[in-house]
Design an enzyme around this catalytic site. Structure first.
Site, PDB file in Angstrom:
ATOM      1  N   ASN A 113      -7.785  -3.121   5.421  1.00 27.20           N
ATOM      2  CA  ASN A 113      -9.196  -2.964   5.049  1.00 27.20           C
ATOM      3  C   ASN A 113      -9.703  -4.058   4.110  1.00 27.20           C
ATOM      4  O   ASN A 113     -10.647  -3.851   3.350  1.00 27.20           O
ATOM      5  CB  ASN A 113      -9.451  -1.556   4.500  1.00 27.20           C
ATOM      6  CG  ASN A 113      -8.715  -1.283   3.207  1.00 27.20           C
ATOM      7  OD1 ASN A 113      -7.888  -2.078   2.769  1.00 27.20           O
ATOM      8  ND2 ASN A 113      -9.021  -0.163   2.582  1.00 27.20           N
ATOM      9  N   GLU A 127      -4.078  -2.727 -13.808  1.00 31.33           N
ATOM     10  CA  GLU A 127      -3.939  -3.600 -12.645  1.00 31.33           C
ATOM     11  C   GLU A 127      -4.164  -5.065 -13.019  1.00 31.33           C
ATOM     12  O   GLU A 127      -3.487  -5.954 -12.501  1.00 31.33           O
ATOM     13  CB  GLU A 127      -4.907  -3.158 -11.543  1.00 31.33           C
ATOM     14  CG  GLU A 127      -4.506  -1.815 -10.934  1.00 31.33           C
ATOM     15  CD  GLU A 127      -5.450  -1.313  -9.854  1.00 31.33           C
ATOM     16  OE1 GLU A 127      -5.207  -0.215  -9.334  1.00 31.33           O
ATOM     17  OE2 GLU A 127      -6.419  -2.024  -9.516  1.00 31.33           O
TER      18      GLU A 127
HETATM   19  P1  CMP Z   1      -6.652   0.509  -1.480  1.00 37.34           P
HETATM   20  O1  CMP Z   1      -7.987   0.635  -2.135  1.00 37.34           O
HETATM   21  O2  CMP Z   1      -5.971  -0.788  -1.582  1.00 37.34           O
HETATM   22  O3  CMP Z   1      -5.692   1.631  -2.066  1.00 37.34           O
HETATM   23  C1  CMP Z   1      -4.678   2.251  -1.302  1.00 37.34           C
HETATM   24  C2  CMP Z   1      -4.659   1.788   0.108  1.00 37.34           C
HETATM   25  O4  CMP Z   1      -3.940   2.588   0.999  1.00 37.34           O
HETATM   26  C3  CMP Z   1      -6.066   1.815   0.669  1.00 37.34           C
HETATM   27  O5  CMP Z   1      -6.841   0.819   0.081  1.00 37.34           O
HETATM   28  C4  CMP Z   1      -5.811   1.671   2.145  1.00 37.34           C
HETATM   29  O6  CMP Z   1      -5.753   0.330   2.580  1.00 37.34           O
HETATM   30  C5  CMP Z   1      -4.440   2.291   2.282  1.00 37.34           C
HETATM   31  N1  CMP Z   1      -4.571   3.527   3.048  1.00 37.34           N
HETATM   32  C6  CMP Z   1      -5.285   4.606   2.717  1.00 37.34           C
HETATM   33  N2  CMP Z   1      -5.183   5.536   3.688  1.00 37.34           N
HETATM   34  C7  CMP Z   1      -4.381   5.017   4.637  1.00 37.34           C
HETATM   35  C8  CMP Z   1      -3.902   5.479   5.871  1.00 37.34           C
HETATM   36  N3  CMP Z   1      -4.247   6.692   6.324  1.00 37.34           N
HETATM   37  N4  CMP Z   1      -3.104   4.674   6.574  1.00 37.34           N
HETATM   38  C9  CMP Z   1      -2.772   3.445   6.106  1.00 37.34           C
HETATM   39  N5  CMP Z   1      -3.191   2.961   4.927  1.00 37.34           N
HETATM   40  C10 CMP Z   1      -4.004   3.729   4.211  1.00 37.34           C
END
Ligand code: CMP
Length: 139
Positions: A113, A127
């Site tokens: 993402n 962080e």
């Molecule tokens: P981030 O804000 O970096 O914090 C935790 C990350 O976990 C989140 O963004 C997503 O990229 C990842 N994440 C959350 N839900 C899922 C999922 N269902 N499958 C894979 N990755 C996930």
């Protein structure tokens, strides 16, 4: 209040040369990039960063992904920087992200993402300290 937040441009975005376009969105929103570096995390380093998610089913996949290619870690500064950055990023799942946000435009899936941003003042401080020494923050 003026805040600082930790931002990460993730491997899916660095792979597609999107660092400049994502930085432009931050800067257009009034966020100043006061520190920035490109690093290639080990899986262990990614695992420590995402320790709070260690029990989640996606944890291993998340750590593999974050270590799969370089990331750009950065500190963004500005008025309400933590909330503002979250607005610019859009919802975690790009399917839910508002038009014009980084994730709506660039993210490929909930896992890939494109960006991470701190979610609260305490996590922002932790962080930032994980990646940067005080002298590297140039406001
Ligand atoms: P981030 O804000 O970096 O914090 C935790 C990350 O976990 C989140 O963004 C997503 O990229 C990842 N994440 C959350 N839900 C899922 C999922 N269902 N499958 C894979 N990755 C996930």
């Amino acid at each position: 209040a003026i805040e600082r937040t930790l931002s990460i441009i993730k491997p899916d975005a660095t792979n597609r040369n999107l660092t400049g376009k994502i930085n432009a969105k931050f800067e257009e929103a009034g966020l100043r990039i006061v520190a920035q570096k490109r690093i290639h995390l080990t899986k262990a380093q990614a695992g420590k960063f995402y320790e709070v998610h260690a029990e989640r089913p996606f944890y291993d996949e998340l750590c593999e992904f974050m270590a799969s290619a370089p990331v750009v870690v950065q500190v963004l500064e500005g008025e309400s920087a933590i909330a503002k950055n979250r607005e610019v990023m859009g919802a975690t799942n790009p399917a839910d992200a508002a038009a014009g946000t980084v994730r709506a435009e660039f993210a490929q899936s909930v896992g890939e993402n494109s960006v991470h941003g701190s979610d609260a003042p305490e996590t922002a401080a932790q962080e930032i300290a994980y990646f940067f020494a005080g002298l590297e923050l140039v406001g």
